[in-house]
Write an enzyme that holds these catalytic residues in place. Structure first.
Site, PDB file in Angstrom:
ATOM      1  CE  LYS A   1      -3.906  -2.250   2.188  1.00 17.06           C
ATOM      2  NZ  LYS A   1      -4.526  -2.690   3.439  1.00 17.06           N
TER       3      LYS A   1
ATOM      4  CD  GLN B   1      -3.505  -4.256   6.609  1.00 22.45           C
ATOM      5  OE1 GLN B   1      -3.427  -3.277   5.872  1.00 22.45           O
ATOM      6  NE2 GLN B   1      -4.063  -5.394   6.228  1.00 22.45           N
TER       7      GLN B   1
ATOM      8  CG  ASP C   1      -9.941   0.168   4.602  1.00 26.34           C
ATOM      9  OD1 ASP C   1      -9.764  -0.161   3.419  1.00 26.34           O
ATOM     10  OD2 ASP C   1      -9.249  -0.252   5.556  1.00 26.34           O
TER      11      ASP C   1
END
Ligand SMILES: NC(=O)c1ccc[n+]([C@@H]2O[C@H](COP(=O)([O-])OP(=O)(O)OC[C@H]3O[C@@H](n4cnc5c(N)ncnc54)[C@H](OP(=O)(O)O)[C@@H]3O)[C@@H](O)[C@H]2O)c1
Length: 296
Positions: free
Chosen positions: A54, A98, A121
């Site tokens: 990422k 994460q 997200d």
């Protein structure tokens, strides 16, 4: 094999280029680059790999990537304090924590603490609610990537029968909402669904997000259907090593489907590309810089 292969890897590469092309205009207007901050707690090797890729992809798109690596011993209060600090930081457009977090930490409280307008997200309940009622917000990256692949392949999706197998908050449910928003007739199947093969056979669009290797067979698929395989399962390759397979039995499905995503190289690469897209959109929105409709 008769199905066309939906090349998610190529589509994702193009999306990443389109994001990168829109960064300079933002920088010229806002006097800074878009910024994505990733928080990782602990040493989970798979998470470390995801976070590294990422970060690299963010930088390759010309954006600022910041990673906070916290030890396993991090407390809930320490993690929440960091999230609040990032919420208040004007240079941060996207915050990604994460998952999974170590067991002693409460994921839902952490996600609930992220500013919904930086939740690239799309996991915050505010963004889930916005998606459900059709308001602008952030949509989880994987299902949004699937919709992009479907529209690229099929154009207008309205009126098509869509079956989503799986009802998780991060894939199945938002996928179903997105298909509904595109005026599909949507069925959500799950582990309690009766006669799953029969349900799947009604689908013009079949999305598999189950986490069971090669569960969906060719004879579950309507001839000509478009099959999106979200599953990523590591299995024995029969030669002492491992390989990745999806939730769909690719060999038999490809004999029947009209088009299908492979694993790897289908949905997987879309997730990071859409994350970059969401971060760019967040930056434009937060600084009130006009982003032409349909630009990305
Ligand atoms: N490409 C990507 O970037 C990406 C991103 C996220 C996830 N994934 C992959 O996508 C897959 C699904 O992920 P997830 O996070 O949504 O998984 P999850 O949270 O474990 O959800 C799995 C869903 O599948 C359903 N299910 C399980 N067994 C079933 C069966 N035998 N028949 C019908 N439905 C069944 C479950 O039903 P119940 O609700 O009834 O238990 C659940 O709703 C995994 O392979 C994951 O690795 C890929």
């Amino acid at each position: 094999m008769s199905a066309a292969i939906i090349d998610g890897k190529a589509f994702a590469a193009t999306l990443r280029e389109r994001v990168a092309l829109l960064v300079p205009a933002f920088e010229a207007a806002a006097g800074r680059k878009p910024g994505l901050t990733v928080v990782i707690v602990g040493e989970d090797p798979a998470s470390q790999v995801y976070v590294r890729s990422k970060g690299k992809a963010t930088e390759a798109a010309g954006m600022v990537s910041t990673t906070h690596r916290l030890p396993d011993t991090t407390t809930q209060d320490e993690l929440l304090a960091l999230v609040r600090q990032l919420n208040a930081d004007p240079a941060v457009d996207g915050i990604l924590v994460q998952l999974p977090l170590p067991k002693h930490l409460d994921e839902s409280e952490v996600i609930a603490t992220i500013d919904p307008d930086k939740d690239v997200d799309g996991f915050h309940v505010v963004n889930a609610g916005r998606l459900a009622v059709g308001q602008e917000g952030f949509v989880p990256c994987t299902p949004l990537g699937c919709i992009m692949l479907l529209e690229d392949r099929l154009g207008d999706l309205s009126g098509l029968n869509a079956v989503v197998v799986g009802r998780s908050n991060i894939v199945g449910k938002p996928m179903a909402q997105l298909l509904l928003a595109k005026s599909c007739t949507v069925t959500i199947a799950h582990s309690r669904t009766k006669d799953l093969p029969d349900v799947c056979r009604r689908a013009d669009i079949l999305v598999a997000a189950v986490g069971r290797p090669e569960m969906i067979k060719g004879d579950w698929i309507k001839p000509g259907a478009t099959v999106i395989d979200v599953g990523i399962n590591r299995v024995d390759n029969g030669e002492g090593g491992t390989k990745l397979v999806g939730d769909v039995d690719f060999a038999s499905a490809a004999e029947v489907a009209g088009a299908i995503t492979p694993v790897p190289g289908g949905v997987g690469p879309m997730t990071i590309a859409v994350l970059l897209r969401n971060t760019l959109v967040s930056a434009y929105r937060r600084e009130n810089v006009a982003l032409g409709k349909g630009a990305i």
